[in-house]
Design a protein around this motif. Structure first.
Motif, PDB file in Angstrom:
ATOM      1  N   TYR A 147     -14.643   8.828   3.173  1.00  0.00           N
ATOM      2  CA  TYR A 147     -13.382   8.373   2.569  1.00  0.00           C
ATOM      3  C   TYR A 147     -12.984   7.021   3.100  1.00  0.00           C
ATOM      4  O   TYR A 147     -12.437   6.183   2.384  1.00  0.00           O
ATOM      5  CB  TYR A 147     -12.286   9.400   2.849  1.00  0.00           C
ATOM      6  CG  TYR A 147     -11.098   9.259   1.933  1.00  0.00           C
ATOM      7  CD1 TYR A 147     -11.059   9.938   0.717  1.00  0.00           C
ATOM      8  CD2 TYR A 147     -10.018   8.454   2.271  1.00  0.00           C
ATOM      9  CE1 TYR A 147      -9.983   9.818  -0.135  1.00  0.00           C
ATOM     10  CE2 TYR A 147      -8.936   8.322   1.429  1.00  0.00           C
ATOM     11  CZ  TYR A 147      -8.922   8.996   0.225  1.00  0.00           C
ATOM     12  OH  TYR A 147      -7.852   8.863  -0.602  1.00  0.00           O
TER      13      TYR A 147
ATOM     14  N   TYR B 196       0.856  -1.185   0.000  1.00  0.00           N
ATOM     15  CA  TYR B 196       0.000   0.000   0.000  1.00  0.00           C
ATOM     16  C   TYR B 196       0.893   1.236   0.000  1.00  0.00           C
ATOM     17  O   TYR B 196       1.815   1.356   0.817  1.00  0.00           O
ATOM     18  CB  TYR B 196      -0.901  -0.006   1.232  1.00  0.00           C
ATOM     19  CG  TYR B 196      -1.656   1.287   1.450  1.00  0.00           C
ATOM     20  CD1 TYR B 196      -2.584   1.738   0.509  1.00  0.00           C
ATOM     21  CD2 TYR B 196      -1.434   2.062   2.589  1.00  0.00           C
ATOM     22  CE1 TYR B 196      -3.273   2.921   0.715  1.00  0.00           C
ATOM     23  CE2 TYR B 196      -2.119   3.240   2.801  1.00  0.00           C
ATOM     24  CZ  TYR B 196      -3.038   3.666   1.857  1.00  0.00           C
ATOM     25  OH  TYR B 196      -3.721   4.841   2.045  1.00  0.00           O
TER      26      TYR B 196
ATOM     27  N   PRO C 112       0.735   5.021   0.759  1.00  0.00           N
ATOM     28  CA  PRO C 112      -0.170   5.983   1.389  1.00  0.00           C
ATOM     29  C   PRO C 112      -0.098   7.394   0.812  1.00  0.00           C
ATOM     30  O   PRO C 112      -0.990   8.209   1.064  1.00  0.00           O
ATOM     31  CB  PRO C 112       0.304   5.978   2.849  1.00  0.00           C
ATOM     32  CG  PRO C 112       1.765   5.672   2.752  1.00  0.00           C
ATOM     33  CD  PRO C 112       1.902   4.709   1.605  1.00  0.00           C
TER      34      PRO C 112
ATOM     35  N   ASP D 101      -3.170   9.034  -1.022  1.00  0.00           N
ATOM     36  CA  ASP D 101      -4.269   9.291  -0.089  1.00  0.00           C
ATOM     37  C   ASP D 101      -3.920  10.421   0.871  1.00  0.00           C
ATOM     38  O   ASP D 101      -4.770  11.254   1.211  1.00  0.00           O
ATOM     39  CB  ASP D 101      -4.599   8.026   0.704  1.00  0.00           C
ATOM     40  CG  ASP D 101      -5.295   6.984  -0.146  1.00  0.00           C
ATOM     41  OD1 ASP D 101      -6.019   7.380  -1.083  1.00  0.00           O
ATOM     42  OD2 ASP D 101      -5.129   5.781   0.116  1.00  0.00           O
ATOM     43  N   GLU D 102      -2.673  10.456   1.327  1.00  0.00           N
ATOM     44  CA  GLU D 102      -2.247  11.530   2.226  1.00  0.00           C
ATOM     45  C   GLU D 102      -2.383  12.895   1.543  1.00  0.00           C
ATOM     46  O   GLU D 102      -2.890  13.852   2.147  1.00  0.00           O
ATOM     47  CB  GLU D 102      -0.796  11.313   2.660  1.00  0.00           C
ATOM     48  CG  GLU D 102      -0.607  10.155   3.620  1.00  0.00           C
ATOM     49  CD  GLU D 102       0.850   9.891   3.950  1.00  0.00           C
ATOM     50  OE1 GLU D 102       1.107   9.161   4.917  1.00  0.00           O
ATOM     51  OE2 GLU D 102       1.728  10.398   3.222  1.00  0.00           O
TER      52      GLU D 102
ATOM     53  N   ARG E 283      -4.355  13.712  -0.985  1.00  0.00           N
ATOM     54  CA  ARG E 283      -5.769  14.002  -1.241  1.00  0.00           C
ATOM     55  C   ARG E 283      -6.467  14.493   0.029  1.00  0.00           C
ATOM     56  O   ARG E 283      -7.219  15.465   0.015  1.00  0.00           O
ATOM     57  CB  ARG E 283      -6.435  12.730  -1.775  1.00  0.00           C
ATOM     58  CG  ARG E 283      -7.711  12.979  -2.561  1.00  0.00           C
ATOM     59  CD  ARG E 283      -8.178  11.693  -3.235  1.00  0.00           C
ATOM     60  NE  ARG E 283      -7.249  11.252  -4.266  1.00  0.00           N
ATOM     61  CZ  ARG E 283      -6.653  10.064  -4.283  1.00  0.00           C
ATOM     62  NH1 ARG E 283      -6.891   9.193  -3.326  1.00  0.00           N
ATOM     63  NH2 ARG E 283      -5.846   9.741  -5.259  1.00  0.00           N
ATOM     64  N   ILE E 284      -6.204  13.795   1.141  1.00  0.00           N
ATOM     65  CA  ILE E 284      -6.848  14.171   2.401  1.00  0.00           C
ATOM     66  C   ILE E 284      -6.305  15.503   2.912  1.00  0.00           C
ATOM     67  O   ILE E 284      -7.056  16.353   3.415  1.00  0.00           O
ATOM     68  CB  ILE E 284      -6.643  13.063   3.454  1.00  0.00           C
ATOM     69  CG1 ILE E 284      -7.348  11.780   3.012  1.00  0.00           C
ATOM     70  CG2 ILE E 284      -7.173  13.494   4.815  1.00  0.00           C
ATOM     71  CD1 ILE E 284      -7.049  10.574   3.879  1.00  0.00           C
TER      72      ILE E 284
END
Length: 325
Positions: free
Chosen positions: A324, A277, A279, A282-283, A285-286
């Motif tokens: 999410y 994975y 991250p 995603d990090e 985007r968030i």
């Protein structure tokens, strides 16, 4: 025999048997050539450590597209085991018990699936039909997995120390190991004769292990992939000038040579199901959505958690994070 399209070909041990895409130490996905020698020598070395006899049953739950699944299958075949494959994985522990398998290779997430509470277990957890291994005492483990099971081989990701202790208390051998696609799956293994709880075991007898000055785990031997496949078909070596492969994982060995892992220098990490994975997307985007820096990390069970320095959260931000997830 009469087919002209399937003529016998000359194959040498160093020829690629398959190409597997996986993450490299630079956190990029690359195609790695796995040779016939890589697979066979790793399977033979791993098989020597399994307390099995011809005719014992191996239940295959791992995907054959993963090198861990391929090497595990071949190691058992070379020992003369019979092979049984499952068509579903709703309750892995139940499948193991019903199949009367003597050996089973798993990833940690399979040990997080619910188990059936019946028979002797029903007296321990009254009113429950399903439970997790974390909720059961060690004396219930043998009932859960059946009397035929001799060993469980576990790899692909981290497993909790508490669960390892429970298997020990249950006298049900769980052989935990460590390896990467580039080391043809298993590279170190806890065996019946050499075992240390919390460690990843010692190198198999065809491999060598070294910890660099920076704490990185290095590997050498015939289990190391011949390299990455280039666009022109050539294979680029992945070892340094002294023949050592740099894993990107960090660890140490104790005085007896057992390997312990305590981190990695790669951006990516593995989940409990053995899959990598990354991250960072995603990090990013968030972080953009909530206007704060965040970090995604993994606990010892492989579960993912979000860390942030943000103190106050709006209702819309909370809703975003819930969706999410």
């Amino acid at each position: 025999e009469e087919s002209v399209e399937n003529e016998a070909a000359s194959v040498s041990p160093s020829d690629p048997a398959e190409i597997i895409f996986s993450y490299y130490s630079d956190s990029e996905i690359k195609p790695f050539a796995i040779s016939h020698e890589n697979i066979i020598k790793t399977a033979v070395a791993a098989g020597k450590e399994l307390p099995l006899t011809p005719g014992d049953k191996y239940l295959s739950l791992l995907p054959f597209s993963k090198i861990y699944g391929r090497v595990s299958l071949l190691a058992h075949q070379l020992l003369g085991c019979s092979i049984e494959c499952s068509q579903q994985m709703l309750l892995p522990s139940r499948l193991i018990k019903v199949s009367k398998a003597a050996s089973q290779a798993v990833v940690p997430s399979m040990l997080q699936y619910p188990v059936k509470v019946d028979g002797a277990c029903s007296q321990l957890l009254k009113g429950r039909s399903l439970a997790t291994l974390d909720e059961l005492p060690p004396e219930a483990f043998r009932h859960v997995f059946g009397d035929s099971l001799k060993i469980i081989i576990c790899g692909g990701a981290m497993i909790s120390h508490d669960l390892l202790k429970k298997f020990e208390a249950a006298s049900l051998p769980l052989m935990e190991g460590y390896g990467l696609t580039q080391t043809t799956g298993v590279f170190t293994l806890n065996t019946m004769s050499a075992h240390r709880t919390g460690s990843k075991g010692k190198p198999l007898d065809h491999m060598k292990l070294k910890i660099s000055a920076e704490g990185e785990i290095l590997a050498k031997g015939p289990g190391i992939s011949s390299g990455t496949v280039q666009p022109d078909g050539t294979i680029e070596d992945i070892c340094d000038s002294e023949g050592w492969f740099h894993s990107g994982d960090e660890g140490y060995t104790d005085d007896d040579g057992f390997l312990f892992i305590n981190g990695n220098s790669k951006r990516i990490f593995k989940l409990a199901n053995g899959y990598y994975y990354d991250p960072q997307p995603d990090e990013n985007r968030i972080s953009d959505e909530i206007n704060a820096r965040v970090m995604i990390c993994r606990d010892e069970k492989g579960s993912i958690h979000l860390l942030s320095e943000k103190v106050e959260w709006s209702d819309s931000e909370k809703k975003y994070l819930r969706n999410y997830k």
